[in-house]
Design an enzyme around this catalytic site. Structure first.
Site, mmCIF file in Angstrom:
data_model
loop_
_atom_site.group_PDB
_atom_site.id
_atom_site.type_symbol
_atom_site.label_atom_id
_atom_site.label_comp_id
_atom_site.label_asym_id
_atom_site.label_seq_id
_atom_site.Cartn_x
_atom_site.Cartn_y
_atom_site.Cartn_z
ATOM 1 N N TYR A 143 0.821 -1.213 0.000
ATOM 2 C CA TYR A 143 0.000 0.000 0.000
ATOM 3 C C TYR A 143 0.857 1.267 0.000
ATOM 4 C CZ TYR A 143 -4.712 -1.881 0.859
ATOM 5 O OH TYR A 143 -5.928 -2.493 0.747
ATOM 6 N N LYS A 189 2.958 -15.321 2.455
ATOM 7 C CA LYS A 189 3.240 -16.046 1.209
ATOM 8 C C LYS A 189 4.755 -16.266 1.185
ATOM 9 C CE LYS A 189 1.934 -17.691 -2.802
ATOM 10 N NZ LYS A 189 1.053 -18.876 -2.952
ATOM 11 N N ASP A 221 -2.961 -18.344 0.283
ATOM 12 C CA ASP A 221 -3.920 -19.038 -0.592
ATOM 13 C C ASP A 221 -4.630 -20.154 0.173
ATOM 14 O OD1 ASP A 221 -1.447 -20.317 -0.494
ATOM 15 O OD2 ASP A 221 -1.394 -20.854 -2.612
ATOM 16 N N ASP A 245 -6.452 -6.994 4.117
ATOM 17 C CA ASP A 245 -7.578 -6.333 3.451
ATOM 18 C C ASP A 245 -8.484 -7.393 2.815
ATOM 19 O OD1 ASP A 245 -9.075 -4.177 2.340
ATOM 20 O OD2 ASP A 245 -8.080 -4.543 0.422
ATOM 21 N N ASP A 249 -12.418 -9.104 4.301
ATOM 22 C CA ASP A 249 -13.683 -9.078 3.551
ATOM 23 C C ASP A 249 -14.210 -10.502 3.381
ATOM 24 O OD1 ASP A 249 -13.522 -6.303 3.182
ATOM 25 O OD2 ASP A 249 -14.245 -6.445 1.112
HETATM 26 C C1 IPM Z 1 -10.389 -0.977 4.023
HETATM 27 C C2 IPM Z 1 -10.603 -0.363 2.668
HETATM 28 C C3 IPM Z 1 -9.413 0.515 2.363
HETATM 29 C C4 IPM Z 1 -8.195 -0.372 2.291
HETATM 30 C C5 IPM Z 1 -9.545 1.378 1.087
HETATM 31 C C6 IPM Z 1 -10.790 2.226 1.118
HETATM 32 C C7 IPM Z 1 -8.319 2.221 0.839
HETATM 33 O O1 IPM Z 1 -10.812 -1.340 1.698
HETATM 34 O O2 IPM Z 1 -10.270 -0.238 5.006
HETATM 35 O O3 IPM Z 1 -10.345 -2.211 4.117
HETATM 36 O O4 IPM Z 1 -7.924 -0.995 1.252
HETATM 37 O O5 IPM Z 1 -7.483 -0.453 3.291
HETATM 38 MN MN MN Z 2 -10.916 -3.381 2.473
#
Ligand code: IPM
Ligand code: MN
Length: 371
Positions: A143, A189, A221, A245, A249
């Site tokens: 990032y 990884k 993975d 990240d 999710d």
């Molecule tokens: C999160 C979001 C952010 C990230 C974006 C909005 C930059 O997806 O907080 O998980 O990738 O960290």
């Molecule tokens: Mn995110």
């Protein structure tokens, strides 16, 4: 009785709606417990670009630095997502804020609530009893490494980690595991990436300082598969920025909705609390956004400020909403409640601990006038 200054970055899309409900719940806490919470709203993200040209205006950053804690809704707008050449982007505001406040650890709890097992697309028996905590490194890695275009028309994003960056977040994850089920899983990884090999090396070096904590290592993975096949095997997960990240999710599927996942971003100074979900632009203003992730983020904020019982009260209110099906359409499609009604229910419960009867008609009582 405590006084706390809370900066609210409502952001874009559904951000303002979900923040409004979290603030109402915090106001209910203040009223119930005799605290004085002062809220001030500041722009960040696409809304800040519209008005100032800057996704993180200096005045917003200064307010955050001076606050006791920061609550964030969500940022992002499809206008920028679909334009890869946009010179400024809403996400830059959040990334810069994380960097400026030194928020190196992002903590994302994932719990399979019993009343929601039926809503998960995963089989109930697989996810039942899941209670895991993801420690995502937040200010390093791909990032924040050098990025750009090269002279041949290609592009690059460098992934860089120092030992110190790994150590500080790893210490927090080890300590958290020590207060839970004493198990830490590093996701990396290391069969391919040099930065991942450094993560393993550093974690292996720190392990003896936490003799009660058992450490294991998983390639990302494989972890992506394990996390939905057998999520109960995890207690604390530690991972770098990008993997965290993605994995978080994915893990939200276990909870039944991304609208339920809160997070805390911690550093040396002021800390930030935000839902894991994004700005969900399609839902803006429709009253269908789930405010519970932001309300649970507010509970993490309270806990961080040392208001542990208050945080527990908010979580109880959320659990009441879950058990009584006071939920937005993604979790209660047949008899959905609005964003505002879900917020009212939790705020009402926090204020009165269920002593009075809540009904949709008295939901407007205590509606926030602050943001
Ligand atoms: C999160 C979001 C952010 C990230 C974006 C909005 C930059 O997806 O907080 O998980 O990738 O960290
Ligand atoms: Mn995110």
């Amino acid at each position: 009785m405590v006084t706390k200054n809370i900066v609210v970055l409502t952001g874009d899309g559904i951000g303002p709606e979900v923040c409004r409900q979290a603030v109402r719940v915090l106001e209910a806490v203040a009223e119930r417990c005799g605290h004085n919470f002062r809220f001030t709203a500041h722009p960040m993200g696409a809304c800040a670009i519209e008005t100032t040209g800057n996704p993180l205006p200096e005045s917003t950053l200064a307010a955050c630095r001076a606050a006791d804690a920061v609550l964030l809704g969500a940022i992002g707008d499809p206008k920028y997502d679909n334009d890869p050449t946009a010179p400024v982007r809403p996400e830059q505001g959040l990334l810069r804020l994380r960097q400026e406040l030194g928020l190196f650890a992002n903590i994302r709890p994932v719990v399979a609530y019993p009343s929601l097992l039926k809503h998960s697309p995963l089989r109930a028996e697989r996810i039942e009893g899941t209670d895991l905590l993801i420690f995502r490194e937040l200010t390093g890695g791909i990032y924040f490494g050098a990025k750009g275009r090269d002279e041949h028309g290609g592009a690059y994003d460098h992934c860089v980690y120092s030992r110190a960056e790994i150590e500080r977040v790893a210490h927090l994850a080890f300590a958290a595991a020590g207060t839970r089920r004493n198990q830490l899983t590093l996701i990396d990884k290391a069969n391919v990436l040099e930065t991942s090999r450094l993560w393993r090396e550093v974690v292996r070096e720190l392990a003896p300082a936490y003799p009660a904590v058992a450490v294991d290592y998983l390639f990302v993975d494989n972890a992506a598969m394990q996390i939905i096949m057998n999520p109960r095997q995890f207690d604390v997960i530690l991972t770098e920025n990008m993997f965290g990240d993605i994995i978080s999710d994915e893990a939200s599927v276990i909870a039944g909705s991304l609208g339920l996942l809160p997070s805390a971003s911690l550093g040396a100074g002021v800390c930030l609390f935000e839902p894991v979900h994004g700005s969900y632009p399609q839902a803006t203003g429709l009253g269908i956004a789930n405010p519970l992730a932001t309300i649970l983020s507010a509970a993490m904020l309270l806990e961080h400020l040392g208001l542990v019982e208050e945080a527990a009260l908010v979580r109880e209110g959320v659990e009441e909403a879950l058990t009584n099906n006071i939920l937005t359409p993604e979790l209660n499609p047949k008899a959905p409640y609005t964003t505002e009604q879900v917020g009212s229910y939790v705020a009402f419960w926090v204020r009165d601990s269920g002593e009075q009867q809540w009904s949709a008609s008295n939901a407007a009582i205590g509606a926030s006038t602050i943001i």
